[in-house]
Design a protein around this motif. Structure first.
Motif, PDB file in Angstrom:
ATOM      1  N   ASN A  79       0.938  -1.209   0.096  1.00  0.00           N
ATOM      2  CA  ASN A  79       0.123  -0.077   0.079  1.00  0.00           C
ATOM      3  C   ASN A  79       0.946   1.342   0.010  1.00  0.00           C
ATOM      4  O   ASN A  79       0.605   2.269  -0.667  1.00  0.00           O
ATOM      5  N   GLN A  80       1.981   1.329   0.728  1.00  0.00           N
ATOM      6  CA  GLN A  80       2.674   2.636   0.668  1.00  0.00           C
ATOM      7  C   GLN A  80       4.226   2.229   1.593  1.00  0.00           C
ATOM      8  O   GLN A  80       4.346   1.241   2.195  1.00  0.00           O
ATOM      9  N   THR A  81       5.028   3.089   1.051  1.00  0.00           N
ATOM     10  CA  THR A  81       6.438   3.095   1.573  1.00  0.00           C
ATOM     11  C   THR A  81       6.781   4.492   2.199  1.00  0.00           C
ATOM     12  O   THR A  81       6.425   5.308   1.596  1.00  0.00           O
ATOM     13  N   LEU A  82       7.451   4.518   3.323  1.00  0.00           N
ATOM     14  CA  LEU A  82       7.794   5.930   3.837  1.00  0.00           C
ATOM     15  C   LEU A  82       9.489   5.528   4.014  1.00  0.00           C
ATOM     16  O   LEU A  82       9.743   4.650   4.691  1.00  0.00           O
ATOM     17  N   THR A  87      17.308  14.703   6.117  1.00  0.00           N
ATOM     18  CA  THR A  87      16.983  15.966   5.464  1.00  0.00           C
ATOM     19  C   THR A  87      15.611  16.259   4.858  1.00  0.00           C
ATOM     20  O   THR A  87      15.034  17.242   4.576  1.00  0.00           O
ATOM     21  N   GLY A  88      14.820  14.915   5.200  1.00  0.00           N
ATOM     22  CA  GLY A  88      13.592  15.047   4.686  1.00  0.00           C
ATOM     23  C   GLY A  88      12.869  13.511   4.536  1.00  0.00           C
ATOM     24  O   GLY A  88      13.479  12.690   5.201  1.00  0.00           O
ATOM     25  N   VAL A 103       5.995  11.482  -3.155  1.00  0.00           N
ATOM     26  CA  VAL A 103       6.208  12.915  -2.725  1.00  0.00           C
ATOM     27  C   VAL A 103       7.402  13.114  -1.950  1.00  0.00           C
ATOM     28  O   VAL A 103       7.741  12.198  -1.038  1.00  0.00           O
ATOM     29  N   SER A 104       8.136  14.043  -2.065  1.00  0.00           N
ATOM     30  CA  SER A 104       9.504  14.387  -1.304  1.00  0.00           C
ATOM     31  C   SER A 104       9.019  15.532  -0.443  1.00  0.00           C
ATOM     32  O   SER A 104       8.625  16.584  -0.881  1.00  0.00           O
ATOM     33  N   GLN A 108      10.791  19.295   8.200  1.00  0.00           N
ATOM     34  CA  GLN A 108       9.670  20.199   8.906  1.00  0.00           C
ATOM     35  C   GLN A 108       8.563  19.822   8.414  1.00  0.00           C
ATOM     36  O   GLN A 108       7.600  20.316   9.391  1.00  0.00           O
ATOM     37  N   VAL A 109       8.171  18.650   7.757  1.00  0.00           N
ATOM     38  CA  VAL A 109       6.618  18.489   7.241  1.00  0.00           C
ATOM     39  C   VAL A 109       6.032  17.979   8.536  1.00  0.00           C
ATOM     40  O   VAL A 109       6.470  17.286   9.440  1.00  0.00           O
TER      41      VAL A 109
END
Length: 141
Positions: A79-82, A87-88, A103-104, A108-109
């Motif tokens: 389903n997803q990978t993080l 730095t992000g 999405v990169s 600070q997100v």
């Protein structure tokens, strides 16, 4: 410059809700790594490279499904990978049949609201993001 990039600028509007101040770039890609559309601080060549990296990341993440199997006859669907970097972050989310949102972001997100927003975009537009499987693609996402 001639590339294998598939550009569909008419679909760029669907990434508007993804572009938070902390988002560097967003790419919608097909399973084979071709860019469907991209936005943010990314040029065409970098969008192509990012999409290729994301396709590889999705494939290697999905390959780990057997280690999360619960004993049923079907293998769990990816389903997803993080990915967290110093730095992000890189988010990769299934966005329809054989289509993905990558999405990169900066470090600070605010992960909670950002993830909710990314998933809302994917849910709202999943059918529109779907692509027809290319020859050799299996039915698994």
């Amino acid at each position: 410059m001639n590339t294998n990039t598939v550009r569909r600028p008419e679909l760029r509007w669907m990434l508007d809700d993804v572009l938070l101040p902390e988002v560097r770039s967003a790419v919608v890609l097909a399973r084979d790594g071709l860019v469907i559309t991209a936005t943010g601080e990314i040029d065409e060549a970098d969008a192509d490279r990012f999409a290729a990296c994301l396709a590889s990341l999705r494939a290697s993440s999905a390959a780990s499904a057997e280690f999360c199997a619960d004993g049923s006859t079907s293998e769990p669907a990816w389903n997803q990978t993080l990915v967290e970097l110093s730095t992000g972050y890189v988010f990769l989310i299934a966005a329809g049949p054989h289509a993905y949102l990558g999405v990169s972001t900066t470090k600070q997100v605010d992960m909670g609201p950002a993830t909710q927003r990314f998933h809302a975009v994917v849910q709202k537009l999943g059918a529109e993001l779907g692509t027809i499987p290319r020859s050799g693609d299996s039915e698994r996402s």
